[in-house]
Each structure stands twice: as C-alpha cells, then as structure tokens.
Design a protein around this motif. Structure first.
Motif, PDB file in Angstrom:
ATOM      1  N   TYR A   1      33.916  38.568  48.182  1.00 38.44           N
ATOM      2  CA  TYR A   1      35.265  39.053  48.471  1.00 38.44           C
ATOM      3  C   TYR A   1      36.335  37.974  48.330  1.00 38.44           C
ATOM      4  O   TYR A   1      37.469  38.286  47.958  1.00 38.44           O
ATOM      5  CB  TYR A   1      35.315  39.741  49.834  1.00 38.44           C
ATOM      6  N   ASP A   2      36.013  36.703  48.580  1.00 36.03           N
ATOM      7  CA  ASP A   2      36.983  35.637  48.304  1.00 36.03           C
ATOM      8  C   ASP A   2      37.396  35.692  46.833  1.00 36.03           C
ATOM      9  O   ASP A   2      38.587  35.670  46.512  1.00 36.03           O
ATOM     10  CB  ASP A   2      36.400  34.257  48.600  1.00 36.03           C
ATOM     11  N   ALA A   3      36.410  35.760  45.951  1.00 40.43           N
ATOM     12  CA  ALA A   3      36.689  35.769  44.514  1.00 40.43           C
ATOM     13  C   ALA A   3      37.319  37.080  44.064  1.00 40.43           C
ATOM     14  O   ALA A   3      38.283  37.093  43.299  1.00 40.43           O
ATOM     15  CB  ALA A   3      35.403  35.496  43.733  1.00 40.43           C
ATOM     16  N   LEU A   4      36.791  38.187  44.540  1.00 38.01           N
ATOM     17  CA  LEU A   4      37.295  39.497  44.113  1.00 38.01           C
ATOM     18  C   LEU A   4      38.712  39.751  44.594  1.00 38.01           C
ATOM     19  O   LEU A   4      39.598  40.128  43.825  1.00 38.01           O
ATOM     20  CB  LEU A   4      36.367  40.607  44.613  1.00 38.01           C
ATOM     21  N   LEU A   5      38.958  39.552  45.873  1.00 41.11           N
ATOM     22  CA  LEU A   5      40.257  39.903  46.431  1.00 41.11           C
ATOM     23  C   LEU A   5      41.352  38.923  46.047  1.00 41.11           C
ATOM     24  O   LEU A   5      42.546  39.255  46.124  1.00 41.11           O
ATOM     25  CB  LEU A   5      40.150  40.078  47.947  1.00 41.11           C
ATOM     26  N   ALA A   6      40.987  37.733  45.587  1.00 42.37           N
ATOM     27  CA  ALA A   6      41.987  36.818  45.032  1.00 42.37           C
ATOM     28  C   ALA A   6      42.684  37.472  43.835  1.00 42.37           C
ATOM     29  O   ALA A   6      43.866  37.228  43.589  1.00 42.37           O
ATOM     30  CB  ALA A   6      41.335  35.506  44.618  1.00 42.37           C
TER      31      ALA A   6
END
Length: 122
Positions: free
Chosen positions: A19-24
């Motif tokens: 989610y860190d990578a996706l939601l960025a």
C-alpha cells in the motif's frame, strides 16, 4: 460519511509495503501508524484506508462481496494504479476500461485477497 475503511492482513509488513507503493500513485500518504496497522489518506477530512491485523488475534479473512473503491481524477491514473497493483503482486479481477457511461475502472485483489477497484468519472 465514511471516515475510514479497514482491510485485514496476515502480514502487516508485506501489506504496508504494497500500500505504500500503490497509494503513492494516488497522492495518499501514511496518516496513522500503530503496532497493529497503518492507514493512508490524502487529507484529515477525507476518508482513509487502513490495513490491520485483526484485534481478536484470529486470521484475517476476505469478506465475500466486500470491495474498496479508490477514486482518482483521470483514466491515466486508473491505468497506472491498476498496473502498479499487479506489479506489486496483486491479482487482476477485471482489466481497466469503461463500465457503463462515464465510469472507468480496473479491479484487483491485494496480497491478502481483499478486493479493490480504482475508478474515475468522466
């Protein structure tokens, strides 16, 4: 009306990295962090998304018929977020494209099997 949505996880480290990578890609950032979970949002007065180990200590399971929809402002962002979810190990649940008049979306499952979509209007 919705303040936040919580998705269960059995691997907080993997879910947080996903989610860190996706939601960025959507402009979201971490807004809460605590031992059992993490939440992301775009502003304090907007809904947020959290992943969390279940409070009761049992395994997290996927709710049949439950889906979280992430809104973005362009077809290009829908394409990019959906592709990024798959790059990060998510599973395709429906390719990006028009779903009725004025609704453009792509569907995927995260690493724990939770179903999400990313969409825009227009």
């Amino acid at each position: 009306m919705i303040g936040y949505v919580t998705l269960g996880t059995n691997d907080l480290s993997a879910a947080t990295a996903f989610y860190d990578a996706l939601l960025a890609e959507t402009g979201a950032r971490r807004v809460w962090e605590f031992p059992r979970g993490v939440a992301w949002g775009v502003a304090p007065d907007k809904p947020s998304l959290a992943v969390m180990a279940p409070f009761d200590g049992n395994a997290a399971t996927v709710g049949n018929g439950v889906m979280v929809a992430l809104v973005v402002d362009s077809h290009e962002k829908v394409d990019r977020v959906h592709a990024r979810a798959l790059e990060l190990g998510g599973k395709d649940e429906g390719p990006v494209g028009a779903r009725g008049e004025g609704f453009y979306a792509g569907y995927f499952r995260d690493l724990d099997g939770n179903k999400l979509n990313v969409f825009c209007h227009g």
